[in-house]
Design a protein around this motif. Structure first.
Motif, PDB file in Angstrom:
ATOM      1  N   GLY A  57     -58.172  99.085  12.587  1.00  0.00           N
ATOM      2  CA  GLY A  57     -58.736 100.199  13.344  1.00  0.00           C
ATOM      3  C   GLY A  57     -59.532  99.724  14.538  1.00  0.00           C
ATOM      4  O   GLY A  57     -59.484 100.325  15.620  1.00  0.00           O
ATOM      5  N   SER A  58     -60.256  98.632  14.364  1.00  0.00           N
ATOM      6  CA  SER A  58     -61.030  98.066  15.475  1.00  0.00           C
ATOM      7  C   SER A  58     -60.122  97.610  16.611  1.00  0.00           C
ATOM      8  O   SER A  58     -60.438  97.795  17.787  1.00  0.00           O
ATOM      9  CB  SER A  58     -61.876  96.890  14.983  1.00  0.00           C
ATOM     10  OG  SER A  58     -62.820  97.339  14.043  1.00  0.00           O
ATOM     11  N   GLY A  64     -55.448 110.167   3.008  1.00  0.00           N
ATOM     12  CA  GLY A  64     -55.308 110.044   4.453  1.00  0.00           C
ATOM     13  C   GLY A  64     -54.708 108.709   4.862  1.00  0.00           C
ATOM     14  O   GLY A  64     -53.827 108.650   5.733  1.00  0.00           O
ATOM     15  N   LEU A  65     -55.146 107.628   4.246  1.00  0.00           N
ATOM     16  CA  LEU A  65     -54.618 106.308   4.588  1.00  0.00           C
ATOM     17  C   LEU A  65     -53.173 106.147   4.122  1.00  0.00           C
ATOM     18  O   LEU A  65     -52.371 105.475   4.783  1.00  0.00           O
ATOM     19  CB  LEU A  65     -55.515 105.208   4.027  1.00  0.00           C
ATOM     20  CG  LEU A  65     -56.890 105.111   4.690  1.00  0.00           C
ATOM     21  CD1 LEU A  65     -57.787 104.127   3.949  1.00  0.00           C
ATOM     22  CD2 LEU A  65     -56.778 104.744   6.165  1.00  0.00           C
ATOM     23  N   ALA A  66     -52.819 106.760   3.003  1.00  0.00           N
ATOM     24  CA  ALA A  66     -51.423 106.724   2.540  1.00  0.00           C
ATOM     25  C   ALA A  66     -50.528 107.450   3.545  1.00  0.00           C
ATOM     26  O   ALA A  66     -49.457 106.948   3.921  1.00  0.00           O
ATOM     27  CB  ALA A  66     -51.306 107.350   1.157  1.00  0.00           C
ATOM     28  N   LEU A  67     -50.958 108.619   3.989  1.00  0.00           N
ATOM     29  CA  LEU A  67     -50.190 109.370   4.985  1.00  0.00           C
ATOM     30  C   LEU A  67     -50.110 108.595   6.302  1.00  0.00           C
ATOM     31  O   LEU A  67     -49.069 108.572   6.963  1.00  0.00           O
ATOM     32  CB  LEU A  67     -50.807 110.749   5.201  1.00  0.00           C
ATOM     33  CG  LEU A  67     -50.674 111.712   4.022  1.00  0.00           C
ATOM     34  CD1 LEU A  67     -51.501 112.966   4.267  1.00  0.00           C
ATOM     35  CD2 LEU A  67     -49.222 112.041   3.741  1.00  0.00           C
ATOM     36  N   LEU A 120     -54.079 107.980  23.680  1.00  0.00           N
ATOM     37  CA  LEU A 120     -54.986 108.819  22.908  1.00  0.00           C
ATOM     38  C   LEU A 120     -54.653 108.755  21.417  1.00  0.00           C
ATOM     39  O   LEU A 120     -55.552 108.694  20.576  1.00  0.00           O
ATOM     40  CB  LEU A 120     -54.924 110.264  23.408  1.00  0.00           C
ATOM     41  CG  LEU A 120     -55.856 111.260  22.736  1.00  0.00           C
ATOM     42  CD1 LEU A 120     -57.316 110.849  22.908  1.00  0.00           C
ATOM     43  CD2 LEU A 120     -55.624 112.649  23.315  1.00  0.00           C
ATOM     44  N   VAL A 121     -53.375 108.727  21.094  1.00  0.00           N
ATOM     45  CA  VAL A 121     -52.950 108.621  19.692  1.00  0.00           C
ATOM     46  C   VAL A 121     -53.408 107.284  19.105  1.00  0.00           C
ATOM     47  O   VAL A 121     -53.909 107.231  17.976  1.00  0.00           O
ATOM     48  CB  VAL A 121     -51.423 108.805  19.556  1.00  0.00           C
ATOM     49  CG1 VAL A 121     -50.939 108.440  18.159  1.00  0.00           C
ATOM     50  CG2 VAL A 121     -51.034 110.237  19.900  1.00  0.00           C
ATOM     51  N   ILE A 122     -53.262 106.214  19.862  1.00  0.00           N
ATOM     52  CA  ILE A 122     -53.705 104.897  19.380  1.00  0.00           C
ATOM     53  C   ILE A 122     -55.214 104.907  19.128  1.00  0.00           C
ATOM     54  O   ILE A 122     -55.687 104.423  18.091  1.00  0.00           O
ATOM     55  CB  ILE A 122     -53.311 103.785  20.371  1.00  0.00           C
ATOM     56  CG1 ILE A 122     -51.795 103.614  20.381  1.00  0.00           C
ATOM     57  CG2 ILE A 122     -54.000 102.463  20.009  1.00  0.00           C
ATOM     58  CD1 ILE A 122     -51.278 102.743  21.520  1.00  0.00           C
ATOM     59  N   LEU A 123     -55.977 105.446  20.071  1.00  0.00           N
ATOM     60  CA  LEU A 123     -57.433 105.520  19.887  1.00  0.00           C
ATOM     61  C   LEU A 123     -57.795 106.384  18.683  1.00  0.00           C
ATOM     62  O   LEU A 123     -58.633 106.003  17.856  1.00  0.00           O
ATOM     63  CB  LEU A 123     -58.104 106.073  21.146  1.00  0.00           C
ATOM     64  CG  LEU A 123     -58.122 105.149  22.353  1.00  0.00           C
ATOM     65  CD1 LEU A 123     -58.568 105.898  23.602  1.00  0.00           C
ATOM     66  CD2 LEU A 123     -59.026 103.946  22.088  1.00  0.00           C
ATOM     67  N   GLY A 130     -57.043 104.650  15.468  1.00  0.00           N
ATOM     68  CA  GLY A 130     -58.036 103.602  15.213  1.00  0.00           C
ATOM     69  C   GLY A 130     -59.301 104.167  14.595  1.00  0.00           C
ATOM     70  O   GLY A 130     -59.829 103.630  13.618  1.00  0.00           O
ATOM     71  N   PHE A 131     -59.782 105.274  15.159  1.00  0.00           N
ATOM     72  CA  PHE A 131     -60.974 105.908  14.586  1.00  0.00           C
ATOM     73  C   PHE A 131     -60.698 106.430  13.178  1.00  0.00           C
ATOM     74  O   PHE A 131     -61.561 106.337  12.299  1.00  0.00           O
ATOM     75  CB  PHE A 131     -61.490 107.025  15.498  1.00  0.00           C
ATOM     76  CG  PHE A 131     -62.192 106.518  16.724  1.00  0.00           C
ATOM     77  CD1 PHE A 131     -63.338 105.739  16.619  1.00  0.00           C
ATOM     78  CD2 PHE A 131     -61.698 106.805  17.985  1.00  0.00           C
ATOM     79  CE1 PHE A 131     -63.988 105.259  17.745  1.00  0.00           C
ATOM     80  CE2 PHE A 131     -62.342 106.328  19.128  1.00  0.00           C
ATOM     81  CZ  PHE A 131     -63.486 105.550  19.007  1.00  0.00           C
TER      82      PHE A 131
END
Length: 136
Positions: A22-23, A73-76, A45-48, A51-52
């Motif tokens: 994410g960082s 959320g992380l699985a999805l 914007l999607v990449i940022l 990451g957040f």
């Protein structure tokens, strides 16, 4: 075995993995722009945002009341990034700091379902294949 030992270690690994990845998304989004599929709107914007979301998911895994939501959320998320991973592998797109070989891409793509399982298992969504003592 109660299943808690492996769950805790996998959760810690996810916290480290998603915190670091994410960082990279937040601090160096341009690095990942080449692997974004063309159909993704506003790729930077999607990449940022992802990451957040990765960082938030890693932090939420540390909090028992948010852990299950974080795991889901992380699985999805692990499912959603497959198109970018496939594009990078098939088109041989170089990303600084990552190998360009199929020795990297093959296992990475094969590992995506495992990453989905780890997120669900580590966050308490499921116990398979490690069941708690006394469960059938």
């Amino acid at each position: 075995m109660t299943g808690q030992g492996p769950r805790i270690w996998l959760r810690r690994a996810l916290i480290l993995l998603y915190g670091l990845v994410g960082s990279v998304h937040v601090w160096s989004p341009g690095t990942l722009m080449p692997i974004m599929p063309g159909w993704v709107p506003e790729p930077r914007l999607v990449i940022l945002a992802t990451g957040f979301c990765e960082i938030a998911g890693a932090l939420a895994l540390m909090l028992p009341r948010l852990r299950r939501a974080a795991g889901l959320g992380l699985a999805l998320y692990a499912i959603c990034v497959v198109p970018a991973n496939v594009k990078q592998a098939l088109e041989g797109i170089h990303v600084a700091g990552l190998p360009d070989s199929w020795w990297y891409h093959g296992p990475r793509l094969a590992f995506q379902p495992v990453l989905v399982w780890v997120a669900l298992y580590a966050s308490g969504w499921m116990d398979w294949p490690i069941r708690r003592r006394g469960e059938a």
